[in-house]
Design a protein around this motif. Sequence first.
Motif, PDB file in Angstrom:
ATOM      1  N   LEU B  12       0.810  -1.208   0.000  1.00 13.40           N
ATOM      2  CA  LEU B  12       0.000   0.000   0.000  1.00 13.40           C
ATOM      3  C   LEU B  12       0.851   1.269   0.000  1.00 13.40           C
ATOM      4  O   LEU B  12       0.562   2.217  -0.724  1.00 13.40           O
ATOM      5  N   HIS B  13       1.927   1.267   0.804  1.00 17.04           N
ATOM      6  CA  HIS B  13       2.646   2.521   1.002  1.00 17.04           C
ATOM      7  C   HIS B  13       3.945   2.633   0.233  1.00 17.04           C
ATOM      8  O   HIS B  13       4.500   3.710   0.117  1.00 17.04           O
ATOM      9  N   LEU B  15       5.382  -0.091  -2.485  1.00 18.33           N
ATOM     10  CA  LEU B  15       5.460  -0.628  -3.840  1.00 18.33           C
ATOM     11  C   LEU B  15       4.686   0.253  -4.808  1.00 18.33           C
ATOM     12  O   LEU B  15       3.628   0.784  -4.461  1.00 18.33           O
ATOM     13  N   ASP B  16       5.219   0.410  -6.011  1.00 20.75           N
ATOM     14  CA  ASP B  16       4.580   1.147  -7.100  1.00 20.75           C
ATOM     15  C   ASP B  16       4.494   2.653  -6.867  1.00 20.75           C
ATOM     16  O   ASP B  16       3.777   3.346  -7.578  1.00 20.75           O
ATOM     17  N   ARG B  17       5.228   3.148  -5.860  1.00 23.33           N
ATOM     18  CA  ARG B  17       5.246   4.615  -5.697  1.00 23.33           C
ATOM     19  C   ARG B  17       6.368   5.214  -6.540  1.00 23.33           C
ATOM     20  O   ARG B  17       7.331   4.536  -6.893  1.00 23.33           O
ATOM     21  N   SER B  94       3.716  10.498  -0.447  1.00 23.71           N
ATOM     22  CA  SER B  94       3.042  10.230  -1.715  1.00 23.71           C
ATOM     23  C   SER B  94       4.083   9.864  -2.770  1.00 23.71           C
ATOM     24  O   SER B  94       3.772   9.280  -3.790  1.00 23.71           O
ATOM     25  N   ALA B  95       5.346  10.207  -2.512  1.00 25.88           N
ATOM     26  CA  ALA B  95       6.454   9.717  -3.329  1.00 25.88           C
ATOM     27  C   ALA B  95       7.553   9.275  -2.373  1.00 25.88           C
ATOM     28  O   ALA B  95       7.543   9.611  -1.206  1.00 25.88           O
TER      29      ALA B  95
END
Lengths: 407, 276
Positions: B12-13, B15-17, B94-95
């Motif tokens: 959620l926090h 991966l994929d950021r 958020s990044a």
Amino acid sequence: MKRLLAVTLGILTAFGGFVDIGDLVANAVVGSRFGMSLAWVVIVGIVGICVFAEMSGRIAAVSQRPVFDLVRERMGPRAGLVNLGASFFINVLTLAAEIGGSALALELVTGINYLLWVPPVALVAWLVMWRVKFETMERVFGLAGLALVVFIVALWQLGPDWGELTTQLVRPPQDEGVPTYLYYAIALLGGAMTPYEVFFFSSGGVEEKWTRKDLVTARANVFVGFPLGGVLSLAIAACAATVFMPVEAEPGSLGQMVLPVAEGLGKVGLGVVILGVFAATFGATLETALSSGYSLSQYFGWQWGKYVVPGRAARFHVTVLASVIVATALILTTIDPIKVTEYSLVFSAAALPLTYLPVLMIANDPDYMGAKVNGRFSNVLGSFYMVLLLVVALAAIPLMIATKAGQ
Amino acid sequence: MNEHARVLHARLHLLDRQVVRESDDRLLCKVDDLEVRPGDRPYVTAILSGPLALGPRLGGLPGWLMTETDRLFRGEARPGPYRIDMSLVTDVGSAVRVAGHPQDLALERWLTRNVVGRIPGAAGTPEQDAPESTAQDVPENTAGDASEKTLRVREREEDRPDTMRLGGLLGRTVRGPSGEVAGDTADVRLVQDGPLLAEVRQAFRLAGLLIARRRAGRLFGYERGPGLWRPSLLGALVRRMHGEIRYAEWDQIESLDDDEVRLGVAWDRLRSTADL
């Protein structure tokens, strides 16, 4: 004072930039066949794009994350890739239609076949994206798009039977089947709520370095500019309903779609409307081409955007250039740009939930938004549109097949 | 456990950021996967990115195409994915922000040099080809290695020795002590109380697994407290899809062999996520 000017300018830009080839075609065709009986869909679509764009603009201002970052982050790599494939495909299709639309507008002015105009239009569009500053680019074509207000003036001049138009609001024509009616409802919704608009709007917010302070600007653009654009859509439909419906004609080309303006306002009106159509489609050419770069870069995490020089965002600019080339090639196959538009609208409606759901989730996530999470009102509207968009997405392709694309 | 240690859910926090370079706000890459040092107290050692990290997570034909295309263009015999040491991470929001000067991925550098840089008006200078990542070696695990409860994971030959990928822990079938299927791993809970990576930063330790009763993929953040189940319609839908969600501490896990997770305790004895 300066702030007020910026907000006004933003609103006018959103207003003028709202209509693109999709809205033009969908509203003219629907107006001529169904009169005003689908006007409610335009309104549903406008409210929908306002809800959607407000959430994504707010997220961009608060967290600096544009929409496709959210898609990848919340949906994960697999569902994100499916969305990327669908969005990219629709984007290039729309880009092709917009390039075709600009070329057709130039054909109307010059009499030279639009196919000859396609390569120069594409080249100039690419040059603008390569060199011109983001803000300048958005403003110039947004403001020039305001020329389309001439549709409202023309409607006035045509002096339609207002009573008749009002009755049409609630009475669909008897000779059209229900599936066809619903099919065009979906096309209109797709025209008002195109995924690229949201990619572009939120990425534009990041390009212009929005922060929490710019939330006012973002909201003014959405809540004033977009509905004004919607009024324009309705005027286009009403013009078509007034001129074409009584004689049971369906405008099949861009030249015919602007005829009501010529009828109402003569040569001057025609000149202005063609300028408006060109500005709107050329502006949308830039928006769709950049959006294809935005979505791909944001999925893979590449540096993107016009806020850095092109040499510092190489993969982004290569993507933009490649999509312009592919779209140009597609239009040069002599495929009808109007038909391409109609298909891309329906695909847009089908792909919408893939982008809408992650935005709705993140607009509610305090890790991202802090105190700026959705309020109760946003969530009631947001949930309503979630259900609506899911239903529309499931129905879109079957309806397209069942009605042979509305024939 | 340190009471104030930061807690994250990996999927959620993290991966994929987006990964952002702190010095100039440049967008570098995504967190395509995380490198983990296994052991009794496994912890995250690096961010992995690029096709060789994303491909295996995608799986299927697209994943295979992605990894094989990348290998084709890489000179090395066993190319590894792009790697940023966790000691460089300064902020996870958020990044993910990273300090230092991690360079761009190879494709960006190649395109800048050979395509975009050659068009007039590009005005960008390609970054110097610095020698491969200068990040220091991963510090040796300090605590609890003695008992040698090895949690072996299918290893990729291009990975660094003694590491595994966090992405491989997700979506696994979970079995109870007697072999019955208990659910599916939905996320990995990380607690920032691992060994020191930089002078002041501690590593994210893998504290346990979030297990969903039904196989339904991602939790979308709705595993968190009821206050966050908004909009309520969407929250209810997602929670219904997953069935009950429970949390297994790392020492409640017996083994991680054969692409499965074997629990040492029965499902009923796992904590419910509401207690977290």
